[in-house]
Design a protein around this motif. Structure first.
Motif, PDB file in Angstrom:
ATOM      1  N   ALA A 325      20.314   1.219   6.456  1.00 37.53           N
ATOM      2  CA  ALA A 325      19.993   0.466   7.672  1.00 37.53           C
ATOM      3  C   ALA A 325      18.693  -0.313   7.579  1.00 37.53           C
ATOM      4  O   ALA A 325      18.485  -1.286   8.321  1.00 37.53           O
ATOM      5  CB  ALA A 325      19.929   1.425   8.863  1.00 37.53           C
ATOM      6  N   ILE A 326      17.791   0.067   6.683  1.00 40.48           N
ATOM      7  CA  ILE A 326      16.459  -0.542   6.635  1.00 40.48           C
ATOM      8  C   ILE A 326      16.493  -1.831   5.814  1.00 40.48           C
ATOM      9  O   ILE A 326      16.928  -1.842   4.658  1.00 40.48           O
ATOM     10  CB  ILE A 326      15.429   0.436   6.045  1.00 40.48           C
ATOM     11  CG1 ILE A 326      15.303   1.664   6.953  1.00 40.48           C
ATOM     12  CG2 ILE A 326      14.068  -0.240   5.879  1.00 40.48           C
ATOM     13  CD1 ILE A 326      14.435   2.759   6.387  1.00 40.48           C
ATOM     14  N   ASN A 327      16.034  -2.894   6.420  1.00 40.98           N
ATOM     15  CA  ASN A 327      15.994  -4.210   5.766  1.00 40.98           C
ATOM     16  C   ASN A 327      14.661  -4.356   5.030  1.00 40.98           C
ATOM     17  O   ASN A 327      13.654  -4.778   5.600  1.00 40.98           O
ATOM     18  CB  ASN A 327      16.161  -5.319   6.804  1.00 40.98           C
ATOM     19  CG  ASN A 327      16.414  -6.663   6.171  1.00 40.98           C
ATOM     20  OD1 ASN A 327      15.854  -6.986   5.119  1.00 40.98           O
ATOM     21  ND2 ASN A 327      17.267  -7.459   6.797  1.00 40.98           N
ATOM     22  N   LYS A 328      14.654  -3.992   3.745  1.00 42.97           N
ATOM     23  CA  LYS A 328      13.420  -4.006   2.971  1.00 42.97           C
ATOM     24  C   LYS A 328      12.908  -5.423   2.734  1.00 42.97           C
ATOM     25  O   LYS A 328      11.692  -5.653   2.695  1.00 42.97           O
ATOM     26  CB  LYS A 328      13.649  -3.303   1.631  1.00 42.97           C
ATOM     27  CG  LYS A 328      14.132  -1.871   1.753  1.00 42.97           C
ATOM     28  CD  LYS A 328      14.422  -1.288   0.372  1.00 42.97           C
ATOM     29  CE  LYS A 328      15.028   0.097   0.478  1.00 42.97           C
ATOM     30  NZ  LYS A 328      15.318   0.673  -0.852  1.00 42.97           N
ATOM     31  N   SER A 372      18.293  -6.891  -0.831  1.00 41.05           N
ATOM     32  CA  SER A 372      17.536  -5.751  -0.292  1.00 41.05           C
ATOM     33  C   SER A 372      17.563  -5.741   1.229  1.00 41.05           C
ATOM     34  O   SER A 372      16.659  -5.243   1.874  1.00 41.05           O
ATOM     35  CB  SER A 372      16.088  -5.772  -0.795  1.00 41.05           C
ATOM     36  OG  SER A 372      16.045  -5.633  -2.183  1.00 41.05           O
ATOM     37  N   GLY A 373      18.636  -6.327   1.790  1.00 42.07           N
ATOM     38  CA  GLY A 373      18.794  -6.320   3.230  1.00 42.07           C
ATOM     39  C   GLY A 373      19.510  -5.064   3.688  1.00 42.07           C
ATOM     40  O   GLY A 373      19.849  -4.183   2.902  1.00 42.07           O
ATOM     41  N   SER A 374      19.764  -4.974   4.991  1.00 44.36           N
ATOM     42  CA  SER A 374      20.441  -3.793   5.524  1.00 44.36           C
ATOM     43  C   SER A 374      21.950  -3.956   5.393  1.00 44.36           C
ATOM     44  O   SER A 374      22.481  -5.053   5.209  1.00 44.36           O
ATOM     45  CB  SER A 374      20.064  -3.599   6.994  1.00 44.36           C
ATOM     46  OG  SER A 374      20.441  -4.736   7.753  1.00 44.36           O
ATOM     47  N   ARG A 417      11.929   1.147  13.267  1.00 44.91           N
ATOM     48  CA  ARG A 417      12.560   1.586  14.516  1.00 44.91           C
ATOM     49  C   ARG A 417      13.622   0.590  14.967  1.00 44.91           C
ATOM     50  O   ARG A 417      14.724   0.978  15.394  1.00 44.91           O
ATOM     51  CB  ARG A 417      11.507   1.747  15.613  1.00 44.91           C
ATOM     52  CG  ARG A 417      12.106   2.104  16.975  1.00 44.91           C
ATOM     53  CD  ARG A 417      11.053   2.527  17.982  1.00 44.91           C
ATOM     54  NE  ARG A 417      10.097   1.465  18.269  1.00 44.91           N
ATOM     55  CZ  ARG A 417       9.035   1.630  19.066  1.00 44.91           C
ATOM     56  NH1 ARG A 417       8.808   2.815  19.630  1.00 44.91           N
ATOM     57  NH2 ARG A 417       8.202   0.624  19.283  1.00 44.91           N
ATOM     58  N   ALA A 418      13.323  -0.697  14.848  1.00 45.71           N
ATOM     59  CA  ALA A 418      14.291  -1.722  15.246  1.00 45.71           C
ATOM     60  C   ALA A 418      15.530  -1.685  14.354  1.00 45.71           C
ATOM     61  O   ALA A 418      16.663  -1.846  14.841  1.00 45.71           O
ATOM     62  CB  ALA A 418      13.630  -3.100  15.179  1.00 45.71           C
ATOM     63  N   ASP A 419      15.332  -1.472  13.054  1.00 43.55           N
ATOM     64  CA  ASP A 419      16.489  -1.402  12.153  1.00 43.55           C
ATOM     65  C   ASP A 419      17.373  -0.206  12.485  1.00 43.55           C
ATOM     66  O   ASP A 419      18.607  -0.323  12.523  1.00 43.55           O
ATOM     67  CB  ASP A 419      16.018  -1.294  10.699  1.00 43.55           C
ATOM     68  CG  ASP A 419      15.485  -2.608  10.150  1.00 43.55           C
ATOM     69  OD1 ASP A 419      15.828  -3.670  10.714  1.00 43.55           O
ATOM     70  OD2 ASP A 419      14.734  -2.575   9.159  1.00 43.55           O
ATOM     71  N   LEU A 420      16.761   0.957  12.723  1.00 42.39           N
ATOM     72  CA  LEU A 420      17.546   2.160  12.979  1.00 42.39           C
ATOM     73  C   LEU A 420      18.212   2.130  14.352  1.00 42.39           C
ATOM     74  O   LEU A 420      19.227   2.811  14.574  1.00 42.39           O
ATOM     75  CB  LEU A 420      16.670   3.397  12.841  1.00 42.39           C
ATOM     76  CG  LEU A 420      16.088   3.646  11.444  1.00 42.39           C
ATOM     77  CD1 LEU A 420      15.332   4.980  11.399  1.00 42.39           C
ATOM     78  CD2 LEU A 420      17.168   3.621  10.381  1.00 42.39           C
TER      79      LEU A 420
END
Length: 558
Positions: A325-328, A372-374, A417-420
């Motif tokens: 879920a995390i957009n690195k 490396s996106g979500s 937090r926004a990604d999750l």
């Protein structure tokens, strides 16, 4: 230079001037011009000059100046100036070069090491550096029954496998020769001995001061402690007997607790060097002709620690979903301002043994992996399979001040937090003071924590073993804060430690990374390129990738 000035001036004198009065008037002027120009030329060519006060601004104070009992970067930045090691890193990499030991040799089986010390070196208290002094340091570090073993000595425990750990014996076999005998071969030995915690201290001093040695440090380095005003500043004075290059007369580590005020003080000219700039501050420095911007080669990792003993984070599917879920990529650009690259595993590009192109999860789609996106669809599938289709609530702990791997910790936490939230995971962010953050995460009181690590010896062991081996769980202020245990991983890491060939060790570390990737005990986020700024008076500054700079070679042109 002198010839050019001479010709230029004389060509301006009218060649037909015959009057004596004019000649008398002209030549004194010419002489003055020549003197002035030559003086200016001489001043502009002045090289490094000893003396002056170098002031380093920082956000927090050191905890201790006993390197063997330190665990924090702010302590090591100071002890690096006071102490020296048997071996050391060169100026720009983690390549090991001679230090207090002029040379060394090892047996074919890698179990016996001889270190031959330099002659004529003295501690700041006047005691000579000799083999018995080095042996006393090792015994203090490794033997819990040694009278001078006062403290936790966490780095020894982590790096050498406990107390006494892998060192079987240490002896002075000659006045200038130390013999080290190991229980089994230890590939990173030299790289480890070059780390800041293993600076050689004066036995007379640590025996005299006992538990308070951290307030009265005595080494052999280019600077000695003059005064420490806790919470305000540490003042170091030049060691007049230092054998090597040492320019500043004093080095002051000034504590300015607020990041904005720190930058303001720097721009006002009250500080010479500051670190951990935000992307916005780095951009300002880059545009200012009176300042210098340095980008330190990043040997670090920012990561999201997932406490594998807490529900629902004990479920590997939940941990994999969080990773997906995390957009690195967005973190690297929006939060780090391009001063970072997405992490595809524990090891940065500069450390050998990494798995190239590791997507971070076997379940990430090809498109998401390449950017490396979500990958929210895959993450939702995993959460549903784990029984958390509607998400869950979790607390995320955040450190209060910028670090090299987290220049904007709260902003990074908000982005995560926004990604999750896209998975229905409700994240409550809680900021803790630095001491509580370190202590409580080491004891496993957190659910999730935004953390980081700066590698200190250029060896994969210093990342993977230090952060993920089960022997590094609990009891300290860093280590395996995921409380992650995998016997197969431990076996691979122990094998890699005992082998000497880089190619063979690299294969083992790549197998280890595959296990870590599948178990997902954490979410690797980014490797950063920390920004450092100096004013134009600072010359000779060289940022070291490990973050602990040698300030003895810095000189001031004021």
């Amino acid at each position: 230079m002198r010839l050019k000035i001479h010709l230029k001036i004389h060509l301006k004198i009218p060649l037909k001037i015959q009057q004596k009065r004019i000649l008398i008037a002209v030549f004194p002027v010419v002489a003055l011009l020549v003197a002035a120009l030559l003086g200016a030329s001489s001043r502009s060519s002045i090289g490094p000059k000893p003396g002056g006060i170098l002031t380093v601004g920082r956000l927090s104070d050191s905890i201790t100046l006993d390197p063997a009992n330190a665990t924090d970067a702010e302590s090591f930045k100071v002890t690096r100036q006071i102490f020296e090691n048997l071996v050391q890193y060169n100026a720009t990499t983690t390549q090991v070069v001679p230090g207090l030991a002029a040379r060394w040799e090892t047996s074919r089986d890698g179990l016996t090491w001889l270190f031959h010390l330099r002659h004529g070196i003295y501690f700041h208290d006047g005691a000579p550096l000799d083999a018995p002094a080095v042996v006393a340091n090792f015994r203090r570090w490794m033997n819990q029954d040694d009278p001078s073993h006062l403290g936790d000595f966490e780095y020894w425990g982590y790096m050498f496998g406990g107390f006494p750990g892998l060192v079987r014996a240490v002896e002075a076999v000659a006045p200038d020769t130390v013999k080290l005998t190991l229980r089994f071969p230890y590939a990173p030995l030299l790289s480890t001995l070059a780390m800041p915690p293993f600076g050689i201290a004066s036995p007379a001093a640590f025996q005299k001061y006992g538990i308070d040695f951290g307030r009265h440090p005595v080494g052999t380095g280019p600077f000695a402690l003059e005064k420490w005003l806790p919470g305000e500043r540490i003042i170091l004075q030049a060691n007049p007997n230092y054998r090597g290059t040492r320019y500043p007369g004093r080095v002051i580590f000034e504590v300015v607790g607020d990041p904005s005020r720190l930058f303001q003080e720097f721009r006002a000219g009250n500080l010479d060097i500051i670190e951990n700039l935000t992307p916005e501050q780095a951009a300002i420095v880059k545009q200012d002709p009176g300042l210098n911007l340095y980008l330190r080669q990043g040997v670090n990792l920012a990561f999201l620690s997932l406490n594998t003993t807490r529900k629902p984070l004990d479920n590997v599917l939940v941990r994999q979903a969080i990773n997906l879920a995390i957009n690195k990529a967005r973190l690297a650009t929006e939060i780090y301002g391009g001063l970072a690259e997405p992490a595809d595993g524990p090891l940065p590009q500069s450390v050998w043994g990494r798995v190239p192109g590791n997507p971070g999860s076997p379940l990430r789609s090809r498109e998401a992996s390449s950017s490396s996106g979500s990958d929210l669809p895959a993450a939702r599938t995993l959460l549903k399979k784990a029984g958390y289709e509607n998400g869950f609530a979790v607390t995320l702990w955040v450190m209060p001040l910028p670090r090299p791997y987290l220049p904007r910790p709260l902003a990074a936490a908000e982005a995560i937090r926004a990604d999750l939230a896209g998975l229905g995971i409700s994240v409550r962010i809680q900021e803790l003071d630095w001491a509580d953050f370190l202590q409580k995460t080491s004891q496993g009181e957190h659910e999730m924590a935004l953390m980081g690590w700066t590698g200190e010896n250029g060896d994969p062991d210093n990342f993977i073993h230090a952060l993920l081996d089960p022997t590094n769980i609990g009891g300290g202020t860093f280590g395996n804060t995921m409380f992650y245990r995998n016997p197969k991983l431990h076996s691979l890491l122990m094998q890699a430690r005992s082998m000497t060939g880089e190619a063979a060790r690299s294969r083992l570390y790549q197998k280890a990374q595959a296990i870590i990737q599948a178990d997902a005990p954490w979410a690797p986020l980014v490797h950063t390129t920390p920004a450092v700024a100096t004013n134009h008076a600072v010359k000779g500054y060289v940022p070291h990738p490990c973050g602990y700079d040698n300030l003895a070679g810095v000189w001031l042109k004021r």
